[in-house]
Scaffold this motif. Structure first.
Motif, short mmCIF file in Angstrom:
data_model
loop_
_atom_site.label_atom_id
_atom_site.label_comp_id
_atom_site.label_asym_id
_atom_site.label_seq_id
_atom_site.Cartn_x
_atom_site.Cartn_y
_atom_site.Cartn_z
N UNK A 217 37.77 41.86 43.12
CA UNK A 217 38.95 42.65 43.45
C UNK A 217 38.50 44.10 43.67
N UNK A 218 38.93 44.76 44.73
CA UNK A 218 38.53 46.15 44.96
C UNK A 218 38.78 47.02 43.73
N UNK A 219 37.84 47.92 43.45
CA UNK A 219 37.89 48.72 42.23
C UNK A 219 39.13 49.59 42.11
N UNK A 220 39.73 49.95 43.24
CA UNK A 220 40.89 50.85 43.21
C UNK A 220 42.14 50.18 42.65
N UNK A 221 42.14 48.86 42.53
CA UNK A 221 43.34 48.13 42.14
C UNK A 221 43.34 47.81 40.65
N UNK A 222 44.50 47.91 39.98
CA UNK A 222 44.59 47.61 38.54
C UNK A 222 44.54 46.11 38.30
N UNK A 223 43.91 45.71 37.22
CA UNK A 223 43.75 44.29 36.90
C UNK A 223 44.05 44.02 35.43
N UNK A 224 44.27 42.76 35.12
CA UNK A 224 44.25 42.28 33.74
C UNK A 224 43.63 40.89 33.75
N UNK A 225 43.49 40.30 32.57
CA UNK A 225 42.78 39.03 32.47
C UNK A 225 43.62 38.00 31.74
N UNK A 226 43.40 36.74 32.05
CA UNK A 226 44.10 35.66 31.38
C UNK A 226 44.21 34.45 32.29
N UNK A 227 44.94 33.44 31.79
CA UNK A 227 45.17 32.22 32.56
C UNK A 227 46.64 32.00 32.87
N UNK A 228 47.52 32.80 32.24
CA UNK A 228 48.96 32.66 32.47
C UNK A 228 49.59 34.04 32.47
N UNK A 229 50.33 34.34 33.55
CA UNK A 229 50.89 35.68 33.73
C UNK A 229 52.40 35.58 33.97
#
Length: 253
Positions: A217-229
């Motif tokens: 994912x491009x570095x400028x974009x916010x992310x989180x981690x997991x298997x269910x969102x």
């Protein structure tokens, strides 16, 4: 705007993919519990962002598995994308004017630079799934029969037209000369759906594949981690704002 919640475990009451319910598919991304990811829209729509985020995630894993490299479980944090990257004008349209968005435009905005996206055809879905990974099902016309908790839809859609939707094409199979397709969805009790070729074509959807391998994912974009969102903000799919395609009258779903 509520934050996006995420977990490593899919709730027991959420619909899940199984080979027993959807036989005949060979989908490594779904068969691997360490890779498969599910999303749930808590209210309304936001499908036009859920679908591209999942396509991006699966395409990163598809490339990693094909190239025998590793990937992680980072995915776009959609609530933060809206909060941190939308302009004042976009927020005005999004929050106050109840304007949805285009899934294909959103997908283009989150991919790595100069990525190529191609429109496909049912006769090529199987080949493109193997080459490029899952595809974006855009501008899917929802009818009333699709709103129930049935996970298989064949033939002509029934009931009134409700609005547009975006999902992900995960798999394709053939049986007795007919084509069937597995879609991933964002409704808690309808996370996966099988449709036949006629149902998909009558729903007027276009399926797009990301031809350019995605590695992160491009570095400028916010992310989180997991298997269910789960994401509480809600806005629907709409037609692209540019080009020669225009929305028909009625509500967007």
């Amino acid at each position: 705007m509520q934050p996006e919640t995420h977990s490593d475990n899919v709730p027991h009451d959420a619909h899940k993919y199984t080979n027993e319910e959807f036989p005949g598919y060979n989908i490594p991304l779904l068969d691997d519990d360490n890779v498969r990811v599910q999303r749930h829209q808590l209210s309304g729509g936001l499908c036009y962002m859920h679908a591209p985020a999942v396509v991006q995630y699966y395409n990163i894993w598809h490339y990693a598995l094909k190239s025998d490299t590793t990937a992680d479980h980072k995915m776009l944090d959609l609530a933060r994308v809206i909060r941190d990257t939308f302009s004042a004008e976009q927020l005005q349209h999004y929050v106050f004017d109840a304007v949805g968005g285009s899934s294909i435009e959103f997908l283009e905005s989150i991919l790595q630079a100069e990525s190529i996206i191609i429109a496909s055809h049912p006769t090529l879905y199987q080949e493109h799934l193997q080459q490029y990974g899952p595809g974006l099902v855009a501008q899917f016309e929802v009818h009333e029969d699709f709103l129930n908790d049935v996970h298989h839809h064949y033939g002509k859609p029934s009931g009134k037209y409700v609005g547009l939707h975006a999902m992900v094409l995960m798999g394709a199979r053939e049986s007795e000369g007919k084509r069937y397709f597995l879609l991933q969805n964002w409704w808690k009790h309808k996370q996966f759906v099988e449709v036949d070729e006629e149902y998909l074509e009558r729903s007027a959807a276009t399926v797009f594949f990301v031809k350019t391998p995605q590695t992160a994912i491009p570095h400028k974009l916010p992310v989180n981690s997991g298997h269910y969102f789960e994401t509480a903000v809600d806005k629907p799919e709409s037609y692209p704002r540019e080009g020669n395609i225009y929305p028909r009258e009625g509500n967007f779903f």
